[in-house]
Design an enzyme around this catalytic site. Sequence first.
Site, PDB file in Angstrom:
ATOM      1  N   CYS A  39      58.311  56.789  68.135  1.00 19.36           N
ATOM      2  CA  CYS A  39      57.065  57.422  67.728  1.00 19.36           C
ATOM      3  C   CYS A  39      57.211  58.927  67.775  1.00 19.36           C
ATOM      4  O   CYS A  39      58.252  59.471  68.094  1.00 19.36           O
ATOM      5  CB  CYS A  39      55.950  56.993  68.655  1.00 19.36           C
TER       6      CYS A  39
ATOM      7  N   CYS B 256      58.534  60.824  70.948  1.00 23.36           N
ATOM      8  CA  CYS B 256      59.990  60.851  71.122  1.00 23.36           C
ATOM      9  C   CYS B 256      60.583  61.987  70.297  1.00 23.36           C
ATOM     10  O   CYS B 256      61.474  62.715  70.735  1.00 23.36           O
ATOM     11  CB  CYS B 256      60.617  59.552  70.643  1.00 23.36           C
TER      12      CYS B 256
ATOM     13  N   ASP C  60      65.388  74.895  31.671  1.00 29.96           N
ATOM     14  CA  ASP C  60      66.480  75.688  31.141  1.00 29.96           C
ATOM     15  C   ASP C  60      66.913  74.985  29.856  1.00 29.96           C
ATOM     16  O   ASP C  60      66.598  73.818  29.644  1.00 29.96           O
ATOM     17  CB  ASP C  60      67.611  75.700  32.178  1.00 29.96           C
TER      18      ASP C  60
ATOM     19  N   ASP D 156      70.221  74.197  35.788  1.00 29.07           N
ATOM     20  CA  ASP D 156      71.607  74.005  36.174  1.00 29.07           C
ATOM     21  C   ASP D 156      71.706  74.411  37.640  1.00 29.07           C
ATOM     22  O   ASP D 156      71.394  75.529  38.011  1.00 29.07           O
ATOM     23  CB  ASP D 156      72.457  74.891  35.254  1.00 29.07           C
TER      24      ASP D 156
ATOM     25  N   ASP E  84      71.903  78.705  38.150  1.00 30.05           N
ATOM     26  CA  ASP E  84      70.494  79.071  38.263  1.00 30.05           C
ATOM     27  C   ASP E  84      69.992  79.032  39.696  1.00 30.05           C
ATOM     28  O   ASP E  84      68.791  79.086  39.929  1.00 30.05           O
ATOM     29  CB  ASP E  84      69.645  78.098  37.430  1.00 30.05           C
TER      30      ASP E  84
END
Lengths: 838, 54
Positions: free
Chosen positions: A102, A105, A505, A717, A721
């Site tokens: 949970c 933890c 692009d 890309d 990019d």
Amino acid sequence: MVIVGRFLSVEQALSNKSPGMPHRLDLYQVGRPAYRAPGKSAPYDRRSITIPPVRPRSMAQHAAFMHLDDPAELAEIARELPERSGAGRRLETVLTVDGVHCAACVVAIEGALRGRVEDVTVNAATRRARIVFRPDTQPLSGLFERIEQLGYRPRPVSRGAIATAEAAGRRTSLWRMLVAVLCMMQVMMYAVPRYVADPGDMSEDVVRLLMWAEWMLTLPVLLFASWPFFASAWRDLRARRIGMDVPVTLGIVVTFVASSAAAASGGEVYFDSVVMFVAFLLIGRWLEASAREKALVGVGDLLARLPETVERLDADGRGTTVTLRQLQAGDRVRVSVGQSVPADGIVETGRSHTDESLLTGESRPIAKQPGDPLAAGSLNLDGPLVLRLTRSPRESRLQEIADLIESASARKPRLAQIADRWAGPFLVAVLVLAGLSWIAWQWIDPSRAIWVAASVLIVTCPCALSLATPTALIAAAGNLARGGLLARSPQAIESLARCDAFVFDKTGTLTLDRLSLSAVRILPPTPRSPGSTVPRAAGSADVPQTPAPAWDAATALAAAAALEAGSLHPIAAALRRAAASGAPLPEVSEVREHGGAGIAARLRIDGAWRDARLGSARFTGGPEGGAAAVFLAIDGHVVAGFELAETLRPDAAASLDALRRDGVSVEILSGDEPGRVAQVAALLGVPDFRAQASPEDKLALLEARQREGRRVAMVGDGINDAPVLARADVSIAFATGAALAQHHADMLLLGGRLDTVVQARRLSRRTMRIVVQNLSFAAVYNVVAIPLALAGLMPPWLAGLGMSASSLVVVLNALRLARPSPPAGIVSATATRVAGAA
Amino acid sequence: MDILYLLVPLSVVLVFLIVGVLAWSVWSGQFDDVEHQGQRILEDDDRPSNTTPR
């Protein structure tokens, strides 16, 4: 107790083996991924399949993890990240932390490691932790030790280990569930007569007998089946925090102890509620665990597609059977029909079709012939192939995908982080509320006080709340991955759902990054003098000046393709592709490549060798300024020109249409020259486009859109990019060619299909709808159930039923996302070409 | 009704026996892969080590 003894012996078998020894488990060896015994499946180093022994905390403990600092071991389980600010190497690793249930933890582990590591995220739903650490200053063994001190069991996630440990874990949880369910049924049998009998129907002794029979059968449920709740609650208490299992454990223990006391002294007993609560809770957890396994395209699953042994061919073509791990780049390997390709490579001989759906989501078989690349994990369908490996199995694309999924499943979505922050205080409030209700009921009805308090404890467990988001996002991520889109983090799905503007692009995104032939123009014979050279083909010196044959498009193309046969230039590839199905290629000899200009060679046409040139207008003497990019000249006469074009992705127009229909604005942003961008935009019907944009321009445009209040998805890309992609709210890149890790995008498209983006957006919107449904359902459930329990209107059995049902509903609702999504209604059109590019 | 004093404890013992049988079936791997077993008959027999339980 027979059962407990059995259970312990398995646990010991798992933990006490010395490193290097594979654990023997009676597993079926049936070719199914996660169930393989380690010795058989291990495509990798044996060391990777040992589970670090778990001993009580002692001096020997540090040594238990020492082997993790070994560079060879590190290479197996961790991934090198790009260096930042020169502070030494950074490694990323993913580990499974057993015992995480949970939010509390998660907070504990993250808190303990933060400060020692660069980055740490723990995902409670997958029990995976992702750590970025510097091995030079903070060894991995120390980090593992720290986690173990908190009371959890860390395990490095390396290939075979997951399969073994998870198979054993799965059996244990199935076993616990079955014990609980079986005992629940029988306890109910004993309880029903007590409920339905009229007073006096049963003698007091028989009632007593039934009660103690119930008590007997509740014992195994309490001592064995509910052990995980007790263990996790104990861990929480020892670490001085409140986890989800603390109220659950309190509820179980209080109900059992109070019922036992009542059985001894007379009064109401609720053994049936205890076993039912535990049984339903275990069913819920078991379902959730198997769902998680199915939804997450497990690493084990992916890598198990690789064959265990392969036939390696030596120089003479003789085959020897070797294990996968012995393969290296450059080896030749035979892949028979029905086998999967062991590593990335290139076909040397043979023709076949392969199924690459695992890697790209593309379901159609793909034709393969000599020279074609083959990816590890694809399935050879109908013809034996001999493959020359270009990379070793460890570096294959499949491995990269598996690593990426592994690290993504360990990251935590933002919504889950918010839920984590609230879970702790909520649980404290539950405990306080239960205590207060017990005190209050002392005045109202002391005999029921204990049952009201137990109901409150049980009914308010926020399991549903904590499962609401992660389960949905994991299911969606698994679904996307099957369709060929990898999300680097679950967060990306959330962001994609919110996007209302897409920026594309052009080159490599809307268009394929290859050229195609759009037209062949036959040029009329020019009145220029014949070529300067005289054909000097062997044995044909007597026919030097035969008139050139009549050229048509097919023969010209065949001649051009023959000349370009050995060239790697994109134009050459386009010509070869165009000529592949046409006339047979003429013979060539004396090929000379003139860099940047073209190719000169001798070409055998109708039995006579002729001088041939293929290349630019200047190189061949062709007319300049036309649409044609390359010309073919025979004996100095230009006979044909070839026009080349960029190829639009077949599904580009339909995908962009679909996006617009979904109400998203679409824009094209390209660094290419205006003419071509305009052409592509016109073909796709996109009015908004910007050409000749520098990376700075692209960034500025993105930021302008974001200032307008839009959330922008950038598709481009992933390598060139990168800075632009990083600025977008969510970025998607076509992951072709380069290594996946080099792509800087939130999501990676593996299949080269643009319509995946459309489907991904729809799926992510559906995901967010389901997350909201789950969160509101969980909230409403708690708001309704708590007052009912406080008012004493909810007996313990109803509380248990309600709580287990609520988490089941949430899990099952999220699982709807794991089902394959309906087709987006995008038909792939034939490739459209844009004329004029070269 | 005295027979109940024998039958009820006997049923408890019976449940424990069933629990034991279940333990054996889980830990001998019978539930590990419930879908695959039905398809095993369709598989070729040429790699026995891969198709027989170990």
